[in-house]
Design an enzyme around this catalytic site. Structure first.
Site, mmCIF file in Angstrom:
data_model
loop_
_atom_site.group_PDB
_atom_site.id
_atom_site.type_symbol
_atom_site.label_atom_id
_atom_site.label_comp_id
_atom_site.label_asym_id
_atom_site.label_seq_id
_atom_site.Cartn_x
_atom_site.Cartn_y
_atom_site.Cartn_z
ATOM 1 N N ASP A 115 -23.874 -1.054 3.893
ATOM 2 C CA ASP A 115 -22.614 -1.451 4.515
ATOM 3 C C ASP A 115 -22.117 -0.278 5.347
ATOM 4 O O ASP A 115 -21.867 0.807 4.820
ATOM 5 C CB ASP A 115 -21.579 -1.815 3.446
ATOM 6 C CG ASP A 115 -20.218 -2.124 4.057
ATOM 7 O OD1 ASP A 115 -20.133 -3.040 4.886
ATOM 8 O OD2 ASP A 115 -19.235 -1.423 3.712
ATOM 9 N N GLU A 148 -25.857 -5.233 8.333
ATOM 10 C CA GLU A 148 -25.077 -6.231 9.079
ATOM 11 C C GLU A 148 -25.448 -6.155 10.556
ATOM 12 O O GLU A 148 -25.720 -5.072 11.069
ATOM 13 C CB GLU A 148 -23.582 -5.954 8.949
ATOM 14 C CG GLU A 148 -23.083 -5.707 7.559
ATOM 15 C CD GLU A 148 -21.652 -5.194 7.578
ATOM 16 O OE1 GLU A 148 -20.740 -6.028 7.659
ATOM 17 O OE2 GLU A 148 -21.454 -3.979 7.503
ATOM 18 N N ASP A 197 -16.717 -1.400 -0.464
ATOM 19 C CA ASP A 197 -17.940 -1.176 0.314
ATOM 20 C C ASP A 197 -19.196 -1.413 -0.516
ATOM 21 O O ASP A 197 -20.205 -1.926 -0.004
ATOM 22 C CB ASP A 197 -17.948 0.244 0.889
ATOM 23 C CG ASP A 197 -16.740 0.513 1.774
ATOM 24 O OD1 ASP A 197 -16.254 -0.442 2.402
ATOM 25 O OD2 ASP A 197 -16.272 1.671 1.828
#
Length: 417
Positions: free
Chosen positions: A224, A318, A402
């Site tokens: 992340d 991501e 996170d």
């Protein structure tokens, strides 16, 4: 028959610093300027042709001009050289001309495929220089390698380039030097940065891999990327954000203000900036500060990406759209400083290089979803950027924001495989 560079299964990029003589620097500048001129000529001819074709009235002069431009664009290298005879000077590398035209056509090809960067633009003159050449091999050469082409290594610290001749360079990785006999050179770029450092970048190819594939470690990780810290992975490891730009932005801003004042004084005194020694001295100082930030960030990202790829069989991240995120003026500087997009591109090519798997997933709800029970925080309960820790209202599991997001990213990646 020898394979082309595109047909070789393994490719690698090399960039080495070179130390040209005064005469070689002159030739680099001349070829760089000519490369930019040819690219702009191609762009100008295509722009003229586009607008002339918009004229609906069949004017003889317009039709004649359209026919002339169409004919010139069939063989642009000859057409441009015939009109601008100075391009036939022996200082110029003929392969530089071919590559400038090829780069223009590639820009159009990318526009048609992606439609993001827009149509090719005119290249402006700046404080950097660059041009491309190619490595050609004689028909008599049966085994193509790094030592028998038009661009070739003469020893461990010298190389030969068309028109430039013998150049000293800083050094190559030992793994490349030891395999010079089974590696061939393709497109080569000669460049100078804003600080005045000269480089040669070479595309090299081989039938054999450049690095050994890493052994299977049976480890998968989700990462992340965030602003509070640089990176948190699904194992709970946190890597702090070094914030290189923020550390030096005060010095940089002061240097840029001084540069602006010197620019204004030179213009008020009706002096060209290229002839103003004070301005050029300060411009060099600003360029060195910016280069320092860029090098620090690049070094940091290389270490992080290599460590992730070597220690995990699968890395999931991501798919961040930095361009959209930069529209938030409150976070734009912090987002630019971390270099997320660069990290993702490094992970992608290093995964191919080391035989690992890297993929990106849609980031939707990765932060708002409980990794334990799958509950999604919505409405009034939706997490904001200020919420760094939270407890799931459904299963009452405590989460570090996170770390929870990284777990969700990994789960999405595994589901996508």
């Amino acid at each position: 028959m020898a394979k082309t560079m595109a047909q070789l299964p393994y490719h690698y990029g090399l960039k080495v610093r070179i130390f040209p003589s005064t005469e070689q620097k002159r030739l680099i500048k001349r070829n760089s300027d000519a490369s930019r001129f040819i690219y702009n000529q191609m762009n100008g001819m295509n722009n003229d042709l586009f607008w002339l074709k918009k004229v609906k009235t069949p004017i003889t002069l317009v039709l004649k001009r359209i026919a002339d431009l169409t004919e010139r664009l069939k063989k642009p290298s000859t057409a441009i050289s015939n009109i601008h005879g100075w391009l036939n000077h022996p200082d110029f590398d003929s392969l530089m001309k071919a590559n400038a035209i090829k780069n223009y056509k590639t820009a159009w090809k990318l526009f048609r495929q992606v439609h993001q960067a827009g149509t090719p633009k005119f290249h402006k003159r700046g404080y950097t220089q660059a041009y491309q050449t190619s490595c050609l091999y004689s028909a008599k050469v049966t085994v193509l390698n790094m030592e028998n082409g038009s661009v070739r290594l003469t020893d461990n610290h010298h190389l030969q380039l068309p028109k430039l001749g013998h150049l000293r360079f800083k050094g190559l990785p030992l793994k490349i030097l030891e395999r010079a006999n089974d590696i061939r050179i393709g497109t080569t770029t000669v460049s100078m940065d804003a600080v005045g450092h000269y480089f040669v970048s070479m595309q090299i190819g081989s039938e054999y891999p450049f690095v050994a594939k890493q052994p299977i470690v049976k480890s998968k990780v989700g990462i992340d990327l965030n602003l509070d810290n640089f990176l948190t992975d699904s194992n709970g490891q946190v890597i702090d954000n070094p914030r290189y730009y923020r550390m030096i932005k005060g010095r940089l801003a002061k240097a840029q203000r001084k540069l602006s004042r010197r620019s204004r004084r030179a213009k008020n005194g009706q002096r060209r900036l290229s002839e103003s020694k004070n301005y050029q001295r300060q411009r060099l100082l600003v360029a060195k500060l910016q280069l320092k930030i860029a090098n620090q960030r690049k070094n940091f990202l290389h270490h992080i990406s290599t460590d992730l790829i070597k220690n995990h069989d699968l890395v999931v991240a991501e798919e961040l759209r930095s361009k959209n995120m930069l529209r938030n003026h409150a976070l734009a500087m912090s987002i630019s400083d971390v270099g997320w997009r660069t990290l993702l591109s490094m992970l992608a090519y290093k995964a191919d290089l080391y035989g690992r798997k890297f993929l990106t997933i849609d980031p939707r709800n990765t932060t708002q979803t409980c990794s334990h029970c799958g509950h999604v925080m919505t409405g009034k309960n939706k997490l904001t950027l200020a919420d760094r820790e939270w407890t799931c209202p459904s299963c009452e599991t405590f989460h570090v924001r996170d770390h929870n997001a990284a777990k969700n990213i990994l789960a999405k990646g595994l589901a996508a495989l």
